[in-house]
Every structure is written in structure tokens, then in C-alpha cells.
Design an enzyme around this catalytic site. Structure first.
Site, PDB file in Angstrom:
ATOM      1  N   CYS A 120       0.844  -1.330   0.034  1.00 16.65           N
ATOM      2  CA  CYS A 120      -0.021  -0.048   0.035  1.00 16.65           C
ATOM      3  C   CYS A 120       0.900   1.247   0.090  1.00 16.65           C
ATOM      4  CB  CYS A 120      -0.930  -0.038   1.321  1.00 16.65           C
ATOM      5  SG  CYS A 120      -2.187  -1.470   1.185  1.00 16.65           S
ATOM      6  N   HIS A 257      -3.391   7.599   2.057  1.00 14.08           N
ATOM      7  CA  HIS A 257      -3.631   6.383   1.759  1.00 14.08           C
ATOM      8  C   HIS A 257      -5.323   6.037   2.312  1.00 14.08           C
ATOM      9  CE1 HIS A 257      -3.874   2.013   0.596  1.00 14.08           C
ATOM     10  NE2 HIS A 257      -3.639   1.484   1.886  1.00 14.08           N
ATOM     11  N   ASN A 287     -10.176  -0.011  -0.527  1.00 14.57           N
ATOM     12  CA  ASN A 287      -8.527   0.094  -0.498  1.00 14.57           C
ATOM     13  C   ASN A 287      -7.953  -0.496  -2.000  1.00 14.57           C
ATOM     14  OD1 ASN A 287      -5.827  -0.151  -0.148  1.00 14.57           O
ATOM     15  ND2 ASN A 287      -6.082  -1.317   1.849  1.00 14.57           N
TER      16      ASN A 287
HETATM   17  O1  UT7 Z   1      -3.757  -0.847   3.509  1.00 12.26           O
HETATM   18  C1  UT7 Z   1      -3.358  -1.720   4.117  1.00 12.26           C
HETATM   19  C2  UT7 Z   1      -3.374  -1.383   5.525  1.00 12.26           C
HETATM   20  N1  UT7 Z   1      -4.683  -2.118   6.151  1.00 12.26           N
HETATM   21  C3  UT7 Z   1      -5.418  -1.495   6.762  1.00 12.26           C
HETATM   22  O2  UT7 Z   1      -5.172  -0.305   7.334  1.00 12.26           O
HETATM   23  C4  UT7 Z   1      -6.600  -2.165   7.453  1.00 12.26           C
HETATM   24  C5  UT7 Z   1      -6.567  -1.915   8.801  1.00 12.26           C
HETATM   25  N2  UT7 Z   1      -7.766  -2.545   9.666  1.00 12.26           N
HETATM   26  C6  UT7 Z   1      -8.937  -2.369   9.712  1.00 12.26           C
HETATM   27  O3  UT7 Z   1      -9.058  -1.502   8.508  1.00 12.26           O
HETATM   28  C7  UT7 Z   1      -9.976  -2.724  10.577  1.00 12.26           C
HETATM   29  O4  UT7 Z   1      -9.323  -3.622  11.606  1.00 12.26           O
HETATM   30  C8  UT7 Z   1     -10.960  -3.783   9.735  1.00 12.26           C
HETATM   31  C9  UT7 Z   1     -12.109  -2.929   9.011  1.00 12.26           C
HETATM   32  C10 UT7 Z   1     -10.220  -4.677   9.042  1.00 12.26           C
HETATM   33  C11 UT7 Z   1     -11.895  -4.413  10.850  1.00 12.26           C
HETATM   34  O5  UT7 Z   1     -12.178  -3.424  11.791  1.00 12.26           O
HETATM   35  P1  UT7 Z   1     -12.449  -3.831  13.404  1.00 12.26           P
HETATM   36  O6  UT7 Z   1     -13.134  -2.625  13.891  1.00 12.26           O
HETATM   37  O7  UT7 Z   1     -11.041  -4.108  13.673  1.00 12.26           O
HETATM   38  O8  UT7 Z   1     -13.136  -5.212  13.574  1.00 12.26           O
HETATM   39  P2  UT7 Z   1     -12.547  -6.632  14.134  1.00 12.26           P
HETATM   40  O9  UT7 Z   1     -11.485  -7.177  13.090  1.00 12.26           O
HETATM   41  O10 UT7 Z   1     -12.489  -6.388  15.588  1.00 12.26           O
HETATM   42  O11 UT7 Z   1     -13.930  -7.446  13.994  1.00 12.26           O
HETATM   43  C12 UT7 Z   1     -15.246  -6.922  14.755  1.00 12.26           C
HETATM   44  C13 UT7 Z   1     -16.212  -8.023  14.512  1.00 12.26           C
HETATM   45  C14 UT7 Z   1     -15.638  -9.591  14.614  1.00 12.26           C
HETATM   46  O12 UT7 Z   1     -16.590 -10.434  14.989  1.00 12.26           O
HETATM   47  P3  UT7 Z   1     -16.617 -10.646  16.733  1.00 12.26           P
HETATM   48  O13 UT7 Z   1     -15.402 -11.356  16.865  1.00 12.26           O
HETATM   49  O14 UT7 Z   1     -16.698  -9.481  17.429  1.00 12.26           O
HETATM   50  O15 UT7 Z   1     -18.040 -11.528  17.024  1.00 12.26           O
HETATM   51  C15 UT7 Z   1     -15.530  -9.891  13.094  1.00 12.26           C
HETATM   52  O16 UT7 Z   1     -15.912 -11.255  13.029  1.00 12.26           O
HETATM   53  O17 UT7 Z   1     -16.867  -8.132  13.439  1.00 12.26           O
HETATM   54  C16 UT7 Z   1     -16.817  -9.091  12.613  1.00 12.26           C
HETATM   55  N3  UT7 Z   1     -16.390  -8.662  11.034  1.00 12.26           N
HETATM   56  C17 UT7 Z   1     -17.527  -8.563  10.323  1.00 12.26           C
HETATM   57  N4  UT7 Z   1     -18.781  -8.435  10.465  1.00 12.26           N
HETATM   58  C18 UT7 Z   1     -19.513  -8.358   9.251  1.00 12.26           C
HETATM   59  C19 UT7 Z   1     -15.309  -9.032  10.367  1.00 12.26           C
HETATM   60  N5  UT7 Z   1     -15.572  -8.588   9.193  1.00 12.26           N
HETATM   61  C20 UT7 Z   1     -16.688  -8.447   9.054  1.00 12.26           C
HETATM   62  C21 UT7 Z   1     -17.766  -8.183   7.985  1.00 12.26           C
HETATM   63  N6  UT7 Z   1     -19.052  -8.100   8.100  1.00 12.26           N
HETATM   64  N7  UT7 Z   1     -17.167  -7.845   6.765  1.00 12.26           N
END
Ligand code: UT7
Length: 330
Positions: A120, A257, A287
Site C-alpha cells: 500500500c 492512503h 482500498n
Molecule cells: O492498506 C493496508 C492497511 N490495512 C489497513 O489499514 C486495515 C486496517 N484494519 C482495519 O481497517 C480494521 O481492523 C478492519 C476494518 C479490517 C476491521 O475492523 P475492526 O473494527 O478492527 O473489527 P474486528 O476485526 O475487531 O472485528 C469485529 C467483529 C468480529 O466479530 P466478533 O469476533 O466481535 O464476533 C468480526 O468477525 O466484526 C466481525 N467482522 C465482520 N462482520 C460483518 C469482520 N468482518 C466483517 C464483515 N462483516 N465484513
């Protein structure tokens, strides 16, 4: 004249062009095949839709269309260029480089063309690399492209990653021009590149020619990446301010980004950059990895926000980890 005799040179932006595939996949479209919701995706990431390349659109095709648009914008011909650098993590083939395919597509048979891979952060790394070539006097005009087809790296059954990414390409043309050597010059004023390979497992592709002999799929521990993002962005943006004697108040535009709206907002807030100066396209493009910054620049330039003379900060953070910034006087 030998260009290296010319005193201080700056790499000035003289052209910009972009290309987005026609097919748009909305969050509602993804709800049909995944246990996800528009509400979750918008609230956690700010993404509303992404573009997905057609079968006959490999990365080089997207990059070629963007390059042609940038040449038109600059009112230049391919023969006016002598360097092509493509930032991509989704090359058409393991080799040859996408850059050489775009070079051939442009009908260019001279100069040097190569790919650069910093995920990225790739566009900022490529811009900084081109800047070194141009300001050394060895090359005169560089085409710097961010082009990606991440849709082909995704595991479309993994809701934690596949909702986040999109395809696209954008290209910038930089020209070496004499300058005073102050922060009032037009051109790339400074760039700051960093990497730390200890973070590989947090964001990687689980395949490759020398390991699995397959392409593999993108894997990410999103929360872990998120945890590092704001600090890394702040590190390189602060370095750019310090190197140029500028501050957040001097910026006209902050073009980060585009990975996650929450990372963008938190970074701007920590750096004291007013939200009115922040360019956001993650809602429309998702992204697009190395393509995200030049795509966002193209949107803000085309809608009249970014104008000649404006001070523009770009920054990125991604797989590796890599992170980088560059400050450009447009
Ligand atoms: O470009 C390279 C750099 N990359 C990034 O900058 C990405 C950085 N990370 C992020 O943007 C975020 O961490 C994410 C958007 C990937 C995830 O957001 P989060 O607030 O960190 O969510 P999480 O991973 O803690 O997940 C929360 C909940 C989980 O369920 P439980 O375990 O709380 O029951 C996930 O399973 O959300 C669930 N979940 C989803 N639910 C619905 C994860 N993906 C999804 C989804 N739809 N697509």
C-alpha cells in the site's frame, strides 16, 4: 546541456490520469454472498463500493489507460518520457514487470521501466524513487503509476478481508525542473520511506512463486494493522514537516492512503490537520493499495480542489510493514 549541470532540480507534477474499471460492486452486492452488512462495512471502514476489473483487464491494462490519460493531461508523448516505475503487488505475471508491458503499450522503446513493490505504500516509494532519478539529473521525465487488481488476490469467502479492497490505477508524470531549493519551490519537497519486516504475518499473501508456486490469497490481522497505522503515519508525516520547516497549518491538502476512514480521521486529528483539508475516496474506491493515493489525487485535482501551488501531503502504510510520506508543492 547535461542535466546534472543545472544546479538544484525539483520533480514537478506535470500530468495526472486515472482509470477505474466499469464494474462497481456495492456493499449490498456483497451482502448476497457473505455474512456481512452495508451497515458494518460503512461503520467500520467508510467503504460503500469498490470497482472490480473485467476478465480482460489485467493490472497492466488499467495502468496503461491511466498512463495514456496522464500523457494527455500533460500534453506529452510517450517519446518525452525516459523512466516508467509501476508500484504494484498484483503484477500480470511473476515476470516481466508490468512497467515494461505499459512501456510497450505506449509504444516507448527507450528509457528504463521497472516495477516496485511496497504494497500500500508502493506509490509513495515509487514517487520517491523517481524523484531521486530526476533530481540527480540522470533522467528528465518519469511516469509513476500505482496499478492494482487486488480483487484477484482476495479470498472471496473471507469477509474480514474481501469487503475492503478494490481495483484501479492512476499515473503521475514528473519533470525535472530547475528550482531554488526552498519549500516554496514547485515539486517534490521531501520524502520519507520506512519498513520493518518483523510485521510480515499481520498482512501478507499466503503464496508465491518460490514457496507455494501459486499466487495465494491476501491474509490480514486487521486489528493488529489498525493498531500500528496511526503511529506510523504520524511518524512519517512529522518527519516531512520537520525536513521542510512546514506544519499542518501550511498544508492545503492531506491525501492519505485510503484503507479505512477511521484511520484517516484519527491520523488527521493526531496531526492537527483540519478535516476540510483531508481528501477521502475510500467510500468510492475501497482500498486499492498502491493505486489509492494517485486515484485520490486525481479526484481532488479534477474536481478543482488541488490547484497549482498548493502544498499536498501524501502518506501510506501497508504490508511489510512499509510506511511513507511525501510533501509536494503542486
Ligand atoms: O492498506 C493496508 C492497511 N490495512 C489497513 O489499514 C486495515 C486496517 N484494519 C482495519 O481497517 C480494521 O481492523 C478492519 C476494518 C479490517 C476491521 O475492523 P475492526 O473494527 O478492527 O473489527 P474486528 O476485526 O475487531 O472485528 C469485529 C467483529 C468480529 O466479530 P466478533 O469476533 O466481535 O464476533 C468480526 O468477525 O466484526 C466481525 N467482522 C465482520 N462482520 C460483518 C469482520 N468482518 C466483517 C464483515 N462483516 N465484513
Amino acid at each position: 546541456m547535461n542535466h546534472s549541470d543545472a544546479g538544484k532540480l525539483r520533480s514537478v507534477v506535470v500530468g495526472l490520469g486515472s482509470y477505474l474499471p466499469k464494474r462497481i460492486v456495492s456493499n449490498a452486492d456483497l451482502e448476497k454472498s457473505l455474512d456481512t452488512s452495508d451497515a458494518w462495512i460503512v461503520q467500520r471502514t467508510g467503504i460503500k463500493q469498490r470497482h472490480v476489473a473485467a476478465e480482460d483487464e489485467p493490472t497492466s491494462r488499467l495502468g496503461l489507460y491511466a498512463a495514456q490519460a496522464a500523457l494527455k493531461d500533460a500534453e506529452l508523448e510517450a517519446s518525452d518520457l525516459d523512466l516508467v516505475i509501476v508500484a504494484t503487488s498484483t503484477p500480470d505475471y511473476t515476470f516481466p514487470a508490468v512497467a515494461t508491458q505499459i512501456q510497450a503499450g505506449l509504444g516507448m522503446t527507450h528509457g528504463a521501466a521497472f516495477d516496485l513493490q511496497a504494497v500500500c505504500s508502493g506509490f509513495v516509494f515509487a514517487l520517491a524513487t523517481a524523484d531521486k532519478f530526476l533530481t540527480s539529473g540522470s533522467h528528465r521525465r518519469a511516469l509513476v503509476i500505482g496499478a492494482e487488481t487486488f480483487s484477484r488476490l482476495l479470498d472471496w469467502t473471507d469477509r474480514t478481508t474481501c469487503v475492503l479492497f478494490g481495483d484501479g490505477a492512476a499515473a503521475m508524470i514528473l519533470e525535472a525542473r530547475p528550482a531554488d531549493g526552498t519549500s516554496r519551490d514547485r515539486g517534490v519537497l521531501t520524502s520519507h520511506l520506512r519498513s520493518d519486516g518483523r510485521h510480515r504475518e499481520k498482512l501478507y499473501v499466503d503464496g508465491g512463486p518460490s514457496t507455494t508456486r501459486t499466487t495465494g490469497h491476501l491474509r490480514m490481522a486487521g486489528k493488529e494493522v489498525f493498531r500500528h497505522a496511526v503511529g506510523m503515519v504520524t511518524d512519517v508525516v512529522t518527519a516531512a514537516f520537520e525536513a521542510t520547516g512546514t506544519s499542518a497549518a501550511d498544508l492545503d491538502w492531506f491525501v492519505p492512503h485510503q484503507a479505512n476512514r477511521r484511520i484517516i480521521d484519527a491520523s488527521a486529528e493526531k496531526l492537527g490537520i483540519a478535516s476540510s483539508k483531508v481528501v477521502v475516496t475510500v467510500d468510492l474506491h475501497g482500498n486499492t493499495s498502491a493505486a489509492s493515493i494517485p486515484l485520490a489525487l486525481a479526484v481532488a485535482r479534477d474536481d478543482g480542489r488541488i490547484k497549482q501551488g498548493d502544498l499536498v501531503m501524501i502518506e501510506a502504510m501497508g504490508g511489510g510493514f512499509t510506511w511513507a510520506s511525501a510533501l509536494i508543492r503542486w
